[in-house]
Scaffold this motif. Structure first.
Motif, PDB file in Angstrom:
ATOM      1  N   ASP A  72      -9.726 -36.636  43.879  1.00 20.40           N
ATOM      2  CA  ASP A  72     -10.783 -36.969  44.840  1.00 20.40           C
ATOM      3  C   ASP A  72     -11.235 -35.756  45.635  1.00 20.40           C
ATOM      4  N   ASP A  73     -10.274 -34.918  46.005  1.00 17.93           N
ATOM      5  CA  ASP A  73     -10.547 -33.782  46.870  1.00 17.93           C
ATOM      6  C   ASP A  73     -10.482 -32.491  46.068  1.00 17.93           C
ATOM      7  N   PRO A  74     -11.612 -31.815  45.867  1.00 19.92           N
ATOM      8  CA  PRO A  74     -11.587 -30.565  45.095  1.00 19.92           C
ATOM      9  C   PRO A  74     -10.605 -29.526  45.647  1.00 19.92           C
ATOM     10  N   ALA A  75     -10.402 -29.501  46.958  1.00 20.99           N
ATOM     11  CA  ALA A  75      -9.478 -28.539  47.545  1.00 20.99           C
ATOM     12  C   ALA A  75      -8.046 -28.790  47.084  1.00 20.99           C
ATOM     13  N   ALA A  76      -7.744 -30.024  46.728  1.00 22.08           N
ATOM     14  CA  ALA A  76      -6.387 -30.358  46.264  1.00 22.08           C
ATOM     15  C   ALA A  76      -6.225 -30.074  44.771  1.00 22.08           C
ATOM     16  N   GLY A  77      -7.281 -29.612  44.126  1.00 21.24           N
ATOM     17  CA  GLY A  77      -7.242 -29.385  42.685  1.00 21.24           C
ATOM     18  C   GLY A  77      -6.637 -28.067  42.264  1.00 21.24           C
ATOM     19  N   MET A  78      -6.309 -27.211  43.247  1.00 24.02           N
ATOM     20  CA  MET A  78      -5.726 -25.904  42.927  1.00 24.02           C
ATOM     21  C   MET A  78      -4.565 -25.607  43.850  1.00 24.02           C
ATOM     22  N   GLN A  79      -3.583 -24.925  43.303  1.00 25.25           N
ATOM     23  CA  GLN A  79      -2.483 -24.411  44.127  1.00 25.25           C
ATOM     24  C   GLN A  79      -2.324 -22.927  43.819  1.00 25.25           C
ATOM     25  N   TYR A  80      -2.131 -22.151  44.863  1.00 20.79           N
ATOM     26  CA  TYR A  80      -1.960 -20.707  44.708  1.00 20.79           C
ATOM     27  C   TYR A  80      -0.475 -20.378  44.760  1.00 20.79           C
ATOM     28  N   VAL A  81      -0.039 -19.523  43.841  1.00 17.73           N
ATOM     29  CA  VAL A  81       1.339 -19.036  43.820  1.00 17.73           C
ATOM     30  C   VAL A  81       1.285 -17.512  43.751  1.00 17.73           C
ATOM     31  N   ARG A  82       2.425 -16.890  44.014  1.00 15.12           N
ATOM     32  CA  ARG A  82       2.451 -15.421  43.946  1.00 15.12           C
ATOM     33  C   ARG A  82       2.017 -14.986  42.542  1.00 15.12           C
ATOM     34  N   ASP A  83       1.422 -13.835  42.481  1.00 11.07           N
ATOM     35  CA  ASP A  83       0.947 -13.324  41.203  1.00 11.07           C
ATOM     36  C   ASP A  83       2.134 -12.995  40.294  1.00 11.07           C
ATOM     37  N   ARG A  84       1.889 -13.075  39.001  1.00 11.66           N
ATOM     38  CA  ARG A  84       2.914 -12.692  38.032  1.00 11.66           C
ATOM     39  C   ARG A  84       3.097 -11.187  38.065  1.00 11.66           C
ATOM     40  N   ASN A  85       4.303 -10.740  37.794  1.00 10.56           N
ATOM     41  CA  ASN A  85       4.533  -9.300  37.680  1.00 10.56           C
ATOM     42  C   ASN A  85       3.697  -8.752  36.532  1.00 10.56           C
ATOM     43  N   PHE A  86       3.058  -7.647  36.759  1.00 14.04           N
ATOM     44  CA  PHE A  86       2.276  -6.955  35.720  1.00 14.04           C
ATOM     45  C   PHE A  86       1.116  -7.799  35.185  1.00 14.04           C
ATOM     46  N   ASN A  87       0.542  -8.643  36.008  1.00 10.71           N
ATOM     47  CA  ASN A  87      -0.610  -9.445  35.603  1.00 10.71           C
ATOM     48  C   ASN A  87      -1.836  -8.537  35.587  1.00 10.71           C
ATOM     49  N   ASP A  88      -2.389  -8.305  34.405  1.00  9.89           N
ATOM     50  CA  ASP A  88      -3.552  -7.431  34.283  1.00  9.89           C
ATOM     51  C   ASP A  88      -4.744  -8.028  35.016  1.00  9.89           C
ATOM     52  N   GLN A  89      -5.509  -7.166  35.647  1.00  6.69           N
ATOM     53  CA  GLN A  89      -6.681  -7.610  36.385  1.00  6.69           C
ATOM     54  C   GLN A  89      -7.828  -7.997  35.448  1.00  6.69           C
ATOM     55  N   ARG A  90      -7.817  -7.407  34.240  1.00  7.16           N
ATOM     56  CA  ARG A  90      -8.939  -7.675  33.334  1.00  7.16           C
ATOM     57  C   ARG A  90      -8.504  -7.483  31.891  1.00  7.16           C
ATOM     58  N   TYR A  91      -8.939  -8.411  31.043  1.00  7.88           N
ATOM     59  CA  TYR A  91      -8.810  -8.263  29.591  1.00  7.88           C
ATOM     60  C   TYR A  91     -10.223  -8.321  29.028  1.00  7.88           C
ATOM     61  N   LEU A  92     -10.590  -7.384  28.205  1.00  9.66           N
ATOM     62  CA  LEU A  92     -11.897  -7.427  27.550  1.00  9.66           C
ATOM     63  C   LEU A  92     -11.746  -6.848  26.149  1.00  9.66           C
ATOM     64  N   ILE A  93     -12.231  -7.556  25.180  1.00 13.39           N
ATOM     65  CA  ILE A  93     -12.089  -7.188  23.768  1.00 13.39           C
ATOM     66  C   ILE A  93     -13.459  -6.845  23.192  1.00 13.39           C
ATOM     67  N   ASN A  94     -13.528  -5.786  22.405  1.00 15.90           N
ATOM     68  CA  ASN A  94     -14.744  -5.403  21.706  1.00 15.90           C
ATOM     69  C   ASN A  94     -14.657  -5.936  20.276  1.00 15.90           C
ATOM     70  N   SER A  95     -15.565  -6.829  19.920  1.00 17.75           N
ATOM     71  CA  SER A  95     -15.563  -7.469  18.609  1.00 17.75           C
ATOM     72  C   SER A  95     -16.568  -6.875  17.633  1.00 17.75           C
ATOM     73  N   ASN A  96     -17.103  -5.703  17.921  1.00 18.18           N
ATOM     74  CA  ASN A  96     -18.142  -5.124  17.063  1.00 18.18           C
ATOM     75  C   ASN A  96     -17.699  -4.997  15.610  1.00 18.18           C
ATOM     76  N   LYS A  97     -16.471  -4.578  15.382  1.00 18.75           N
ATOM     77  CA  LYS A  97     -15.978  -4.412  14.009  1.00 18.75           C
ATOM     78  C   LYS A  97     -15.938  -5.764  13.281  1.00 18.75           C
ATOM     79  N   MET A  98     -15.517  -6.797  13.991  1.00 17.55           N
ATOM     80  CA  MET A  98     -15.480  -8.137  13.420  1.00 17.55           C
ATOM     81  C   MET A  98     -16.899  -8.625  13.119  1.00 17.55           C
TER      82      MET A  98
END
Length: 143
Positions: A72-98
């Protein structure tokens, strides 16, 4: 789903690209059909240039859950926890070869895609028994 909040590791600003499993399967089919052009050790990335923050995706999923009446309440739809160790800020893949082999993504808009994924999970709830997977989907599982 079913009233459980989505876990956000850290502040949710990490960027990811998301793909439909059918696009991944189609990429493998293209590789099999073009195996004569591929040398042992060749690497082919399968990805998408569309990026979303984890928080953006979580908000999309919460909006679907609210619309379907799971929460019912969108605010209750998420919970924040401490970040994972070594959690990368960004993943991006180049698919040009594929893509040079003729592969292309069929599913490009996550806003259109997520409701169908959500529906699949609803229709196939017996495939993923929560009692069996709960320890693996915990914020910081101990495997």
């Amino acid at each position: 789903m079913k009233g459980r909040p989505i876990t956000i590791h850290g502040d949710g600003t990490q960027k990811r690209s998301f793909m439909h499993v059918d696009d991944v399967c189609n990429a493998f089919m293209i590789l099999l059909k073009n195996r004569e052009k591929i040398q042992p050790g060749d690497a082919f990335n399968i990805g998408t240039p569309q990026e979303y923050t984890v928080l953006e995706v979580a908000n999309m999923l919460v909006a679907i859950a609210v619309k379907k009446g799971y929460i019912d309440d969108p605010a209750a739809g998420m919970q924040y926890v401490r970040d994972r160790n070594f959690n990368d800020q960004r993943y991006l893949i180049n698919s040009n070869k594929m893509e040079s082999l003729g592969w292309k993504r069929e599913f490009n808009d996550l806003n259109e895609l997520l409701p169908t994924v959500f529906q699949w999970y609803e229709e196939h709830a017996t495939y993923w028994d929560p009692a069996k997977v709960t320890k693996y989907i915990a914020p910081h599982p101990e495997l």
